[in-house]
Design a protein around this motif. Sequence first.
Motif, PDB file in Angstrom:
ATOM      1  N   PHE A  85       5.722  -7.726  -3.042  1.00  0.00           N
ATOM      2  CA  PHE A  85       4.521  -7.994  -3.882  1.00  0.00           C
ATOM      3  C   PHE A  85       4.916  -9.271  -5.211  1.00  0.00           C
ATOM      4  O   PHE A  85       5.755  -9.527  -5.338  1.00  0.00           O
ATOM      5  N   VAL A  86       3.424  -9.739  -5.297  1.00  0.00           N
ATOM      6  CA  VAL A  86       3.635 -10.793  -6.398  1.00  0.00           C
ATOM      7  C   VAL A  86       4.255 -10.074  -7.792  1.00  0.00           C
ATOM      8  O   VAL A  86       4.781 -10.703  -8.503  1.00  0.00           O
ATOM      9  N   ALA A  87       3.691  -8.991  -7.933  1.00  0.00           N
ATOM     10  CA  ALA A  87       3.944  -8.222  -9.367  1.00  0.00           C
ATOM     11  C   ALA A  87       4.099  -6.773  -8.755  1.00  0.00           C
ATOM     12  O   ALA A  87       3.225  -6.393  -8.198  1.00  0.00           O
ATOM     13  N   GLY A  88       5.104  -5.859  -9.207  1.00  0.00           N
ATOM     14  CA  GLY A  88       5.107  -4.556  -8.834  1.00  0.00           C
ATOM     15  C   GLY A  88       4.115  -3.696  -9.609  1.00  0.00           C
ATOM     16  O   GLY A  88       3.267  -4.163 -10.374  1.00  0.00           O
ATOM     17  N   PRO A  89       4.191  -2.236  -9.349  1.00  0.00           N
ATOM     18  CA  PRO A  89       3.189  -1.200  -9.861  1.00  0.00           C
ATOM     19  C   PRO A  89       3.182  -1.295 -11.366  1.00  0.00           C
ATOM     20  O   PRO A  89       1.790  -1.177 -11.876  1.00  0.00           O
ATOM     21  N   PRO A  90       4.027  -1.519 -12.406  1.00  0.00           N
ATOM     22  CA  PRO A  90       4.059  -1.388 -13.648  1.00  0.00           C
ATOM     23  C   PRO A  90       3.139  -2.606 -14.222  1.00  0.00           C
ATOM     24  O   PRO A  90       2.333  -2.143 -15.189  1.00  0.00           O
ATOM     25  N   VAL A  91       3.163  -3.629 -13.452  1.00  0.00           N
ATOM     26  CA  VAL A  91       2.666  -4.807 -14.279  1.00  0.00           C
ATOM     27  C   VAL A  91       1.189  -4.625 -13.487  1.00  0.00           C
ATOM     28  O   VAL A  91       0.104  -4.832 -14.296  1.00  0.00           O
ATOM     29  N   VAL A  92       1.068  -4.299 -12.074  1.00  0.00           N
ATOM     30  CA  VAL A  92      -0.438  -3.801 -11.808  1.00  0.00           C
ATOM     31  C   VAL A  92      -1.289  -2.976 -12.313  1.00  0.00           C
ATOM     32  O   VAL A  92      -2.555  -3.130 -12.513  1.00  0.00           O
ATOM     33  N   ALA A  93      -0.542  -1.848 -12.863  1.00  0.00           N
ATOM     34  CA  ALA A  93      -1.159  -0.953 -13.911  1.00  0.00           C
ATOM     35  C   ALA A  93      -2.124  -1.517 -14.883  1.00  0.00           C
ATOM     36  O   ALA A  93      -3.035  -0.852 -15.383  1.00  0.00           O
TER      37      ALA A  93
END
Length: 517
Positions: free
Chosen positions: A200-208
Amino acid sequence: MSDSVWQDELDEIARRRTAALELGGPEKVERQHSRGKLDARQRIDRLVDDGSFREVGVLAAKRRPVEGGPDEVVPANFVTGTARLDGRKVVLGVDDFTVRGGASDGSVVEKLAYCEQMAHELQLPLVRLLDGTGGGGSIRSLEEMGRSYVPYLPGFEFTVQNLSTVPVVALGLGPVAGFGAARLVMSHHSVMVRGLSQTFVAGPPVVAGIGEDVTKEELGGVDVHGPNGTVDAVVDSEDEAFASARRFLSYLPSSVHEVAERGPVTDDPARADDWLADAIPRNPRQVYRVRPIIESLVDTGSFFELGASYGRSVVTGLARLDGWPVAVMAGDPYVYGGSWTETSAAKAIRLIDLADTFHLPVVNLVDNPGFMIGTAGERAGSIRHGMRALTAIYQASVPWCSVLLRKVYGVGGAGQSHHRRLQRRFAWPSAEWGSLPSTGGIEAAYRAEIEASDDPAEFVRAKREEVAALMSPFRTAEAFDIQDIVDPRESRALLCEFAADAAKLRRPGATGHGLRP
């Protein structure tokens, strides 16, 4: 052996080498293993020929102050060097997840850049083993630096150049984010492992932060990136990923300044499988399996499919003909009747760029009713993507042979070859071609006559019979618009002869551009 005057320094070298071999330490290594993953050094041992890894930069480390004691020296979480894969020398770049989760704030960026430069300047294939949570490090790294910085990608100038000069394989062996994800797709062959790797470009914590609450698998697992073409292959284990890397490289030269070697000659070029005579059904609406046809025509067991999960109306891969490596492209009537979609066009471009970069002749098994039609095709811009693919075909300089299996229609069908080059092209008796299929084409061409007819259905039926006679492939052969119509069982021998002729025409050197990710 007596002590050296430099014994203290020699002992320190040995101590630091030992520490580097332990990666992030026993606890972190065990945590890696508990997740079902190999550690960085195990991966090297499983991938390369025994004892062939020669490490570069083993002493590279991050120094961290410890209150009340000496500084802590932590090995960099990126391992690089040269090794041999099936006897061929390659460059390895291996992420170590056990130090700072593989993020670059645990690395020494010059080491990664050196790895890319080493592959480029030594003209050696590059294999990246990726397992890292990001490219720019965490917010914690800003505290250590005491400032922020304008983003840049270490060694990216060589990463770009490598796509035009040396084979690059990237294996996603864990969560791969940011710059790691970029390094995964900046390759000629990329692989993810089901259950282990996400991209991913950015992981779940950032996507949150943008209001999406998703797991790593939902965001970037193999079921996301296999079908969308981000990666070329999805496998079920790390060992399968290593085998995929070795097999892919076996078809290619070490750089564009060489040509690929002939492999073992294990199959009779005159082999003719009788079932090929009936491989294409007479009913044009009845589908057939194209992969068994590919397997029959190429050397037994040599077909290595690329991109099986996406752009599925086109099948692409590498194979051998009488030992000679070739690129193979084929239409698959099981998916959209073989029509080219935006993703299948992108997949075809990727294969053509790969073949042209590394001087591989192309065999095109054609069953293409044209670009995808209808509202879905128009909304996806199939004409633009399709014309990019045709442009790639016309820009390719490698020898090309087309076998017309069935449908060859319209602008999309015109992409079966560069029509101004010497045509190594032949058709099976099942082939049909034209600007449009007669079904639908007659209704469009004779709309006024059909509406004025006393019996529209009979008018269409009679016109179809008339057009069918005109569309006979034998009339095309009489005009030498197709060079030959052959018994399908003769095809392997003809293709092996093409591959042998093409081998003499291959010229080392860089092309105008390499593969574009």
